[in-house]
Design a protein around this motif. Structure first.
Motif, short mmCIF file in Angstrom:
data_model
loop_
_atom_site.label_atom_id
_atom_site.label_comp_id
_atom_site.label_asym_id
_atom_site.label_seq_id
_atom_site.Cartn_x
_atom_site.Cartn_y
_atom_site.Cartn_z
N GLU A 1 0.88 -1.16 0.00
CA GLU A 1 0.00 0.00 0.00
C GLU A 1 0.93 1.22 0.00
OE1 GLU A 1 -3.03 0.09 -0.47
OE2 GLU A 1 -3.79 -1.90 0.07
N GLU A 2 0.90 1.97 -1.09
CA GLU A 2 1.90 3.02 -1.25
C GLU A 2 1.79 4.10 -0.16
OE1 GLU A 2 2.45 4.30 -5.28
OE2 GLU A 2 3.61 6.06 -4.61
N ASP A 3 0.56 4.38 0.30
CA ASP A 3 0.44 5.41 1.34
C ASP A 3 1.10 4.94 2.64
OD1 ASP A 3 -1.48 3.50 1.85
OD2 ASP A 3 -3.18 4.88 1.92
N ALA A 4 1.02 3.63 2.92
CA ALA A 4 1.67 3.10 4.13
C ALA A 4 3.19 3.17 3.97
CB ALA A 4 1.22 1.66 4.37
N GLU B 1 -4.76 -10.45 -11.57
CA GLU B 1 -6.04 -10.39 -10.83
C GLU B 1 -5.87 -10.76 -9.36
OE1 GLU B 1 -5.25 -12.38 -13.27
OE2 GLU B 1 -5.98 -14.43 -12.96
N LEU B 2 -4.71 -11.31 -8.99
CA LEU B 2 -4.49 -11.65 -7.58
C LEU B 2 -3.66 -10.58 -6.84
CD1 LEU B 2 -3.99 -15.54 -7.65
CD2 LEU B 2 -6.02 -14.21 -7.09
N ALA B 3 -3.51 -9.42 -7.47
CA ALA B 3 -2.85 -8.30 -6.77
C ALA B 3 -3.86 -7.67 -5.81
CB ALA B 3 -2.33 -7.28 -7.77
N VAL B 4 -4.30 -8.47 -4.85
CA VAL B 4 -5.31 -8.06 -3.86
C VAL B 4 -4.89 -8.67 -2.52
CG1 VAL B 4 -7.28 -7.93 -5.44
CG2 VAL B 4 -6.69 -10.13 -4.41
N HIS B 5 -5.42 -8.14 -1.44
CA HIS B 5 -5.20 -8.74 -0.12
C HIS B 5 -6.24 -9.83 0.08
CE1 HIS B 5 -2.58 -5.37 0.70
NE2 HIS B 5 -3.56 -4.53 0.45
N THR C 1 -11.63 -10.76 -0.61
CA THR C 1 -10.47 -10.05 -1.15
C THR C 1 -10.71 -8.55 -1.03
OG1 THR C 1 -11.40 -10.17 -3.35
CG2 THR C 1 -9.82 -11.87 -2.76
N VAL C 2 -9.62 -7.85 -0.76
CA VAL C 2 -9.69 -6.39 -0.62
C VAL C 2 -8.72 -5.80 -1.63
CG1 VAL C 2 -9.26 -4.46 0.94
CG2 VAL C 2 -10.23 -6.57 1.83
N PRO C 3 -9.20 -4.92 -2.52
CA PRO C 3 -8.28 -4.35 -3.51
C PRO C 3 -7.27 -3.42 -2.85
CG PRO C 3 -10.47 -3.37 -3.71
CD PRO C 3 -10.56 -4.43 -2.65
N LEU C 4 -6.15 -3.23 -3.50
CA LEU C 4 -5.17 -2.28 -2.99
C LEU C 4 -5.81 -0.90 -2.95
CD1 LEU C 4 -1.94 -3.34 -4.88
CD2 LEU C 4 -2.70 -3.97 -2.61
N ARG C 5 -5.47 -0.14 -1.91
CA ARG C 5 -6.11 1.17 -1.75
C ARG C 5 -5.85 2.08 -2.95
NH1 ARG C 5 -4.73 0.67 4.01
NH2 ARG C 5 -2.72 1.67 3.65
N HIS C 6 -4.57 2.11 -3.40
CA HIS C 6 -4.30 3.04 -4.50
C HIS C 6 -4.97 2.56 -5.79
CE1 HIS C 6 -0.74 0.32 -4.57
NE2 HIS C 6 -0.96 0.34 -5.84
N ALA C 7 -5.10 1.21 -5.92
CA ALA C 7 -5.79 0.69 -7.11
C ALA C 7 -7.26 1.09 -7.07
CB ALA C 7 -5.66 -0.82 -7.18
N ALA C 8 -7.81 1.15 -5.85
CA ALA C 8 -9.22 1.51 -5.73
C ALA C 8 -9.42 3.03 -5.66
CB ALA C 8 -9.79 0.86 -4.47
N VAL D 1 -8.49 5.07 -3.29
CA VAL D 1 -8.90 5.52 -1.95
C VAL D 1 -7.70 6.11 -1.22
CG1 VAL D 1 -9.97 4.80 0.22
CG2 VAL D 1 -10.50 3.59 -1.90
N ARG D 2 -7.91 7.18 -0.52
CA ARG D 2 -6.86 7.73 0.36
C ARG D 2 -7.40 7.61 1.77
NH1 ARG D 2 -1.46 8.87 0.71
NH2 ARG D 2 -1.27 9.96 2.65
N PRO D 3 -7.03 6.57 2.49
CA PRO D 3 -7.84 6.20 3.65
C PRO D 3 -7.34 6.65 5.02
CG PRO D 3 -6.43 4.42 3.07
CD PRO D 3 -6.02 5.58 2.25
N ARG D 4 -6.62 7.75 5.15
CA ARG D 4 -6.14 8.05 6.50
C ARG D 4 -7.32 8.04 7.48
NH1 ARG D 4 -3.09 9.38 10.04
NH2 ARG D 4 -1.05 9.70 9.22
N GLY D 5 -7.16 7.22 8.51
CA GLY D 5 -8.18 7.16 9.53
C GLY D 5 -9.37 6.27 9.18
N ALA D 6 -9.43 5.82 7.94
CA ALA D 6 -10.54 4.93 7.59
C ALA D 6 -10.04 3.51 7.54
CB ALA D 6 -11.07 5.31 6.21
N LEU D 7 -10.94 2.59 7.74
CA LEU D 7 -10.51 1.19 7.71
C LEU D 7 -10.12 0.79 6.32
CD1 LEU D 7 -13.05 -0.43 10.09
CD2 LEU D 7 -10.60 -0.22 10.39
N VAL D 8 -9.11 -0.08 6.23
CA VAL D 8 -8.74 -0.56 4.90
C VAL D 8 -9.80 -1.54 4.44
CG1 VAL D 8 -6.31 -0.20 5.04
CG2 VAL D 8 -7.25 -2.25 6.04
#
Ligand SMILES: Cc1cc2nc3c(=O)[nH]c(=O)nc-3n(C[C@H](O)[C@H](O)[C@H](O)COP(=O)(O)OP(=O)(O)OC[C@H]3O[C@@H](n4cnc5c(N)ncnc54)[C@H](O)[C@@H]3O)c2cc1C
Length: 573
Positions: free
Chosen positions: A94-97, A541-545, A557-564, A566-573
């Motif tokens: 996750e690039e933001d992390a 297609e498996l570049a997911v958590h 499966t949860v998509p990568l935040r940057h792929a989705a 989303v900029r999630p500071r403070g929000a749940l992944v």
């Protein structure tokens, strides 16, 4: 696998309300780099209790050798460290992390030095920086050559002992997290613990930070100390938190391989200084494998070693390859700890080849969190090796984990302190420190007769099965076999009642072993440190958590935040 995956709580054969009750604002489970750093920040507003199941020296942190990665010199840049981390993470970071941890690293290091942490200097009096595999610049600071973890643990332990508002409970084992109900997602309100002198106790907390480290003991060959039994991961899963990316277990290529001796890690920095890997005919086989030879990523080197050992075994027998340090000038000064250890086995790195073998080293997967360390269960945070923040993706870049512990410890601790200061908390309505909610610590599993169970045998069978079937090279058939086997073992292990840590640890290992095996079976691709010989390529297609959560079916499966986007500071992944 229902029995394993739906296990709720340990069955405690008496009422929890009769136990001693202790109250605090923040409970930190774990006293390694992540837990201690978190405690210091959390104590700025509120009381803190820190648990350590052994003494303060029994942590992965204290065993770390190579050092801490941070951008300090003018020949280095944040962007370069970020890119190296993303490359190692093989498309799952996750690039933001990554940016959060790397950008905050230098400040955390300067703070440590202010607290008295000694770091090695070069002849010009500047911080000495080493280079490790996967890093495109020299950026690893270290202490006494190869004793960085010991000094870090000392420095943070002393600082914590002097910090007002922190109580340290050593030799205090957390069995499980307290939740008001047994439904997944119920808020976490502390932990039930066991101390050899005080017995079982309920520790109530407004926020609970898991900093309980890794899971190396799952494997027969490991660099980790005996305390690394994945307790926190198992507790979080039972409390309903999502755990992610469990297939990704990093194996360290070079541990000392002498029958009867612990698998001491021989730091990557030794290869950084020029050590070569040789096969039984003294051929430098890494030159045939990767352009970076011995400094290729850890998964590449580990795979090359096990393949070389297999070739040797079919030819002339063999259980290891050799590390040749004879060309390193001043080995004794640069690596005094390693030199002293090798001497105990009558080995002199200036003259002798060192027998080495890979071993399980680092749990990349863990409790899924956001950038503040929050899990998806109210009141529960996870940091350090027990967390899946997204920094490491599918493979950890060397020396990024102490850095993660420092940065995320500060962030999670500060978040808890700010919550306390603001008077808010993630507690459920009606929760009161003076009047703890009634908690029944119960299990859905009916206890079997106590019966005799040879815990040592279960533990060593599990570790061998994980090493053989969920190790460096994996295949669908073997993974399915081990999943069935763990399910069978669970039938007669998880319903036993134990009254000491050895039993609770085995139950935790069994659960987390199954989470790793199922994740590895699900991930039909090779990526980072997860290698499937039946699926050798990475699948876009498996570049997911891949996440598992009790009560929520097998896998989501949860998509990568940057792929989705989303900029999630403070929000749940
Ligand atoms: C040999 C070795 C060398 C390494 N070298 C490096 C390196 O050079 N650089 C780098 O960045 N990383 C290195 N690593 C990895 C790094 O050390 C760890 O990832 C990091 O220290 C983890 O820190 P942590 O705070 O998350 O957990 P730990 O330091 O492992 O601390 C875990 C804490 O949790 C406590 N705990 C666990 N379960 C319970 C329970 N049930 N109840 C109560 N307490 C519990 C333990 O007692 C302990 O206090 C190395 C690891 C090893 C094993």
């Amino acid at each position: 696998m229902d029995r394993l995956f739906d296990q709720r709580r340990y069955l405690i054969p008496f009422r929890s309300s009769l136990l001693p009750q202790i109250f605090t604002d923040t409970l930190v489970i774990g006293a390694g780099v992540a837990g201690l750093r978190a405690a210091i920040s959390a104590a700025e507003h509120g009381e803190v209790i820190v648990l350590s199941k052994g003494d303060l020296k029994s942590t992965n942190t204290a065993w770390a050798q190579g050092g801490i990665a941070a951008v300090l010199g003018k020949d280095d840049s944040t962007e370069s460290h970020v890119q190296d981390t993303l490359v190692a993470g093989a498309g799952l970071c996750e690039e933001d992390a990554v940016r959060e941890v790397i950008e905050n690293g230098p400040a955390r290091l300067r703070e440590l030095m202010g607290w008295g942490m000694r770091l090695d200097k070069n002849s010009e009096g500047e911080l000495a920086v080493g280079r490790e595999g996967g890093h495109s610049a020299s950026r690893i600071v270290h202490t006494d050559g190869d004793a960085t973890g010991r000094e870090l643990q000392r420095c943070l332990s002393e600082k914590v002992r002097k910090t007002h508002g922190v109580r340290l409970f050593e030799n205090c084992f957390a069995l499980d997290l307290i939740t008001p109900g047994s439904e997944p997602g119920s808020p976490v309100m502390g932990a039930i613990t066991h101390h050899p002198k005080h017995g079982l106790q309920m520790i109530w907390a407004k926020a609970t930070i898991l900093a309980s480290g890794g899971a190396g003991v799952l494997y027969r060959e490991t660099t980790n100390p005996p305390q690394a039994t994945a307790d926190g991961l198992a507790m979080a899963y039972r409390a309903g938190a999502s755990v992610a990316d469990m297939a990704f277990v990093q194996f360290h290529p070079t541990t000392l391989y002498l029958p009867g001796a612990a698998r001491w890690l021989i730091t990557e920095a030794v290869r950084g200084e020029g050590a070569k890997l040789l096969d039984s005919s003294e051929h430098r086989f890494m030159l045939d494998v990767h352009p970076l030879a011995e400094l290729a990523p850890r998964d590449v080197v580990s795979r090359a070693i096990v393949r070389q050992i297999a070739k040797q075994a079919s030819a002339a027998g063999g259980s290891h390859v050799w590390l040749d340090c004879r060309s390193i000038r001043g080995f004794h000064d640069r690596f005094p700890g390693m030199t002293a250890l090798l001497r105990k086995f009558d080995l002199d790195p200036a003259e002798d080849l060192i027998p080495v073998h890979p071993a399980a080293h680092y749990m990349v997967g863990g409790v899924m969190t956001d950038l503040s360390g929050r899990s998806d269960v109210p009141g529960l945070y996870a940091i350090g090796e027990s967390a899946a923040l997204g920094l490491h993706g599918a493979n950890r870049l060397a020396s990024n984990s102490l850095l993660e512990g420092l940065v995320m410890g500060e962030i999670a601790g500060r978040t808890c302190a700010e919550m306390k200061q603001a008077g808010s908390s993630s507690r459920p309505a009606g929760w009161s420190v003076a009047r703890p909610a009634p908690v029944s610590v119960v299990s859905d599993i009916r206890p079997s007769d106590q019966g005799e169970l040879d815990l040592d045998d279960v533990r060593s069978s599990l570790r061998s099965a994980m090493w053989k079937n969920v190790g460096i090279e994996r295949s669908g058939g073997k993974l399915r076999d081990v999943c069935d086997m763990l399910d069978f073992w669970a039938r007669y292990t998880l319903d036993k009642i134990f009254d000491e840590p050895a039993g609770w640890e085995v139950q935790n290992l069994l659960l987390v072993g199954a989470l790793v095996a199922h994740s590895a079976a699900w991930r039909e691709e090779s990526r980072g440190c997860h290698t499937r010989i039946d699926y050798p390529d990475s699948m876009p297609e498996l570049a997911v958590h891949d996440c598992r959560r009790r009560g929520h079916g097998a896998v989501s499966t949860v998509p990568l935040r940057h792929a989705a986007g989303v900029r999630p500071r403070g929000a749940l992944v």
